[in-house]
Design a protein around this motif. Structure first.
Motif, PDB file in Angstrom:
ATOM      1  N   LYS A  10      -0.624  -3.507   5.314  1.00  0.00           N
ATOM      2  CA  LYS A  10       0.794  -3.560   5.495  1.00  0.00           C
ATOM      3  C   LYS A  10       1.317  -1.940   4.909  1.00  0.00           C
ATOM      4  CE  LYS A  10       3.326  -5.369   7.030  1.00  0.00           C
ATOM      5  NZ  LYS A  10       4.133  -5.257   8.462  1.00  0.00           N
ATOM      6  N   ALA A  11       0.819  -1.726   3.415  1.00  0.00           N
ATOM      7  CA  ALA A  11       1.044  -0.665   2.841  1.00  0.00           C
ATOM      8  C   ALA A  11       0.538   0.586   3.523  1.00  0.00           C
ATOM      9  CB  ALA A  11       0.294  -0.805   1.622  1.00  0.00           C
ATOM     10  N   ASP A  12      -0.573   0.620   4.326  1.00  0.00           N
ATOM     11  CA  ASP A  12      -1.205   1.600   5.047  1.00  0.00           C
ATOM     12  C   ASP A  12      -0.156   1.893   6.013  1.00  0.00           C
ATOM     13  OD1 ASP A  12      -2.870   3.475   5.996  1.00  0.00           O
ATOM     14  OD2 ASP A  12      -4.228   2.131   6.852  1.00  0.00           O
ATOM     15  N   ALA A  13       0.251   0.905   6.745  1.00  0.00           N
ATOM     16  CA  ALA A  13       1.014   1.281   8.006  1.00  0.00           C
ATOM     17  C   ALA A  13       2.532   1.690   7.579  1.00  0.00           C
ATOM     18  CB  ALA A  13       1.477  -0.123   8.778  1.00  0.00           C
ATOM     19  N   LEU A  14       2.968   1.357   6.349  1.00  0.00           N
ATOM     20  CA  LEU A  14       4.352   1.791   5.894  1.00  0.00           C
ATOM     21  C   LEU A  14       4.283   3.316   5.281  1.00  0.00           C
ATOM     22  CD1 LEU A  14       5.454  -1.181   3.802  1.00  0.00           C
ATOM     23  CD2 LEU A  14       6.402  -0.191   6.042  1.00  0.00           C
ATOM     24  N   PHE A  15       3.121   3.557   4.817  1.00  0.00           N
ATOM     25  CA  PHE A  15       2.567   4.913   4.403  1.00  0.00           C
ATOM     26  C   PHE A  15       2.526   5.869   5.367  1.00  0.00           C
ATOM     27  CE2 PHE A  15       0.293   3.132   0.301  1.00  0.00           C
ATOM     28  CZ  PHE A  15       1.630   2.967  -0.525  1.00  0.00           C
ATOM     29  N   SER A  24       8.248   2.225  -1.491  1.00  0.00           N
ATOM     30  CA  SER A  24       8.144   1.605  -3.253  1.00  0.00           C
ATOM     31  C   SER A  24       7.436   0.397  -2.990  1.00  0.00           C
ATOM     32  CB  SER A  24       9.562   1.202  -3.690  1.00  0.00           C
ATOM     33  OG  SER A  24      10.159   0.171  -3.288  1.00  0.00           O
ATOM     34  N   MET A  25       6.983  -0.064  -4.309  1.00  0.00           N
ATOM     35  CA  MET A  25       6.268  -1.629  -4.253  1.00  0.00           C
ATOM     36  C   MET A  25       7.299  -2.524  -3.812  1.00  0.00           C
ATOM     37  SD  MET A  25       3.064  -0.376  -5.238  1.00  0.00           S
ATOM     38  CE  MET A  25       2.112  -1.532  -6.303  1.00  0.00           C
ATOM     39  N   GLU A  27       9.505  -2.394  -1.368  1.00  0.00           N
ATOM     40  CA  GLU A  27       9.680  -2.538  -0.079  1.00  0.00           C
ATOM     41  C   GLU A  27       8.421  -3.093   0.616  1.00  0.00           C
ATOM     42  OE1 GLU A  27      12.111   1.497   1.114  1.00  0.00           O
ATOM     43  OE2 GLU A  27      10.498   1.795  -0.175  1.00  0.00           O
ATOM     44  N   ILE A  28       6.980  -2.701   0.073  1.00  0.00           N
ATOM     45  CA  ILE A  28       5.784  -3.461   0.523  1.00  0.00           C
ATOM     46  C   ILE A  28       5.939  -4.845   0.250  1.00  0.00           C
ATOM     47  CG2 ILE A  28       3.320  -3.386  -0.035  1.00  0.00           C
ATOM     48  CD1 ILE A  28       3.334  -0.413  -0.783  1.00  0.00           C
ATOM     49  N   ALA A  29       6.467  -5.396  -0.948  1.00  0.00           N
ATOM     50  CA  ALA A  29       6.635  -6.756  -1.180  1.00  0.00           C
ATOM     51  C   ALA A  29       7.353  -7.411  -0.328  1.00  0.00           C
ATOM     52  CB  ALA A  29       6.771  -7.092  -2.733  1.00  0.00           C
ATOM     53  N   ARG A  30       8.727  -6.636   0.048  1.00  0.00           N
ATOM     54  CA  ARG A  30       9.394  -7.303   1.083  1.00  0.00           C
ATOM     55  C   ARG A  30       9.061  -7.384   2.451  1.00  0.00           C
ATOM     56  NH1 ARG A  30      13.527  -4.368  -0.532  1.00  0.00           N
ATOM     57  NH2 ARG A  30      13.246  -2.751   0.841  1.00  0.00           N
ATOM     58  N   GLU A  31       8.282  -6.357   2.677  1.00  0.00           N
ATOM     59  CA  GLU A  31       7.719  -6.378   4.300  1.00  0.00           C
ATOM     60  C   GLU A  31       6.817  -7.620   4.404  1.00  0.00           C
ATOM     61  OE1 GLU A  31       7.937  -4.578   7.206  1.00  0.00           O
ATOM     62  OE2 GLU A  31       9.806  -3.878   6.339  1.00  0.00           O
ATOM     63  N   LEU A  32       5.915  -7.698   3.149  1.00  0.00           N
ATOM     64  CA  LEU A  32       4.888  -8.811   3.431  1.00  0.00           C
ATOM     65  C   LEU A  32       5.541 -10.234   2.996  1.00  0.00           C
ATOM     66  CD1 LEU A  32       2.356  -6.826   1.210  1.00  0.00           C
ATOM     67  CD2 LEU A  32       1.895  -8.104   3.338  1.00  0.00           C
ATOM     68  N   LYS A  37       5.153  -8.919  -8.088  1.00  0.00           N
ATOM     69  CA  LYS A  37       3.990  -9.629  -9.049  1.00  0.00           C
ATOM     70  C   LYS A  37       2.847  -9.935  -8.465  1.00  0.00           C
ATOM     71  CE  LYS A  37       3.490 -13.302 -12.803  1.00  0.00           C
ATOM     72  NZ  LYS A  37       4.311 -14.221 -13.385  1.00  0.00           N
ATOM     73  N   THR A  38       2.796 -10.508  -7.054  1.00  0.00           N
ATOM     74  CA  THR A  38       1.752 -10.986  -6.366  1.00  0.00           C
ATOM     75  C   THR A  38       0.579  -9.375  -6.063  1.00  0.00           C
ATOM     76  OG1 THR A  38       2.874 -12.737  -5.390  1.00  0.00           O
ATOM     77  CG2 THR A  38       0.767 -11.962  -4.307  1.00  0.00           C
ATOM     78  N   ILE A  39       1.567  -8.515  -5.784  1.00  0.00           N
ATOM     79  CA  ILE A  39       0.839  -7.079  -5.391  1.00  0.00           C
ATOM     80  C   ILE A  39       0.078  -6.827  -6.657  1.00  0.00           C
ATOM     81  CG2 ILE A  39       1.119  -4.885  -4.546  1.00  0.00           C
ATOM     82  CD1 ILE A  39       3.527  -5.751  -3.077  1.00  0.00           C
ATOM     83  N   TYR A  40       0.810  -6.903  -7.963  1.00  0.00           N
ATOM     84  CA  TYR A  40       0.232  -6.438  -9.195  1.00  0.00           C
ATOM     85  C   TYR A  40      -1.131  -7.260  -9.446  1.00  0.00           C
ATOM     86  CZ  TYR A  40       3.608  -2.704  -9.490  1.00  0.00           C
ATOM     87  OH  TYR A  40       4.429  -1.684  -9.157  1.00  0.00           O
ATOM     88  N   GLN A  41      -1.141  -8.538  -9.013  1.00  0.00           N
ATOM     89  CA  GLN A  41      -2.484  -9.271  -9.270  1.00  0.00           C
ATOM     90  C   GLN A  41      -3.453  -8.646  -8.954  1.00  0.00           C
ATOM     91  OE1 GLN A  41      -1.709 -13.247  -7.897  1.00  0.00           O
ATOM     92  NE2 GLN A  41      -0.300 -13.528  -9.521  1.00  0.00           N
ATOM     93  N   TYR A  42      -3.507  -7.660  -7.641  1.00  0.00           N
ATOM     94  CA  TYR A  42      -4.585  -7.136  -6.631  1.00  0.00           C
ATOM     95  C   TYR A  42      -4.682  -5.607  -7.121  1.00  0.00           C
ATOM     96  CZ  TYR A  42      -4.466 -11.634  -4.528  1.00  0.00           C
ATOM     97  OH  TYR A  42      -4.616 -13.009  -4.053  1.00  0.00           O
ATOM     98  N   PHE A  43      -3.678  -5.078  -7.405  1.00  0.00           N
ATOM     99  CA  PHE A  43      -3.568  -3.414  -7.579  1.00  0.00           C
ATOM    100  C   PHE A  43      -2.636  -3.062  -8.756  1.00  0.00           C
ATOM    101  CE2 PHE A  43      -3.569  -4.819  -2.990  1.00  0.00           C
ATOM    102  CZ  PHE A  43      -4.788  -4.157  -2.444  1.00  0.00           C
TER     103      PHE A  43
END
Length: 204
Positions: A10-15, A24-25, A27-32, A37-43
């Motif tokens: 999803k981030a790749d598609a948005l970028f 922003s992070m 916007e990525i979270a909202r799209e998903l 906080k969940t994103i920051y568990q992985y990145f």
């Protein structure tokens, strides 16, 4: 597909659509439909995401490159397939994304440049050198210079300051530059093979 892979996709598609810096992070979270906080568990951060996307893209491109080379019946066909891969891979990338990676994500840019100047360069170089021994490429050409030229030629065609998309068709530019390139490096024997490969089907 696991959670991390889904986030990266999803981030790749948005970028690619909007550029890296403008996304922003949040916007990525909202799209998903997940929390930031969940994103920051992985990145660790956006830079970490860009690095992993770049690494995954390079590995995918390498696999496509190698598969295309294996399917080629001869060295001229290999050069045609190689250029097709380069053209298709560059065509998927938003110019603003390249600018953002170069300016704001130096580790990712360094990895991309290593891929371009090592893997792609050596693949083209080895193809030309082998072709010279088979009488397909001209003996007098400098394979190192021409391999570097071919890589920069592809990248140049992607530069909107040189070939603005509202004036030039990307594919047409690529095909014209490649045709010019092969007519400069191939022997009459190589050109015969090239003409047979690119001749429209149904022609005599």
């Amino acid at each position: 597909m696991n959670v991390a892979e889904n986030i990266l996709e999803k981030a790749d598609a948005l970028f690619n659509k909007y550029g890296i810096r403008s996304i922003s992070m949040d916007e990525i979270a909202r799209e998903l439909g997940i929390s930031k906080k969940t994103i920051y568990q992985y990145f660790k951060d956006k830079d970490d995401m860009v690095y992993q996307i770049t690494r995954n893209t390079i590995e995918k491109d390498k696999s496509e490159f190698e598969a295309a080379m294996k399917q080629s019946g001869n060295l001229v066909s290999a050069l045609v397939q190689m250029s097709k891969c380069l053209r298709e891979n560059f065509n998927k990338i938003n110019p603003s994304l390249i600018f953002d990676v170069q300016k704001y994500h130096p580790q990712s840019w360094s990895m991309w440049m290593d891929y371009k100047n090592d893997f792609i360069f050596n693949t083209i170089l080895n193809t030309i050198e082998k072709g010279k021994t088979e009488g397909i490429f001209r003996q007098e050409i400098n394979a190192e210079i021409l391999a570097k030229f071919r890589i920069e030629q592809v990248q140049m065609s992607f530069d909107e300051k040189i070939f603005p998309r509202n004036k030039f068709d990307f594919k047409e530019v690529q095909l014209a530059l490649f045709d010019h390139f092969v007519h400069g490096v191939l022997t009459p024997k190589g050109l015969k093979i090239y003409d047979d490969l690119t001749k429209p089907k149904g022609n005599a």
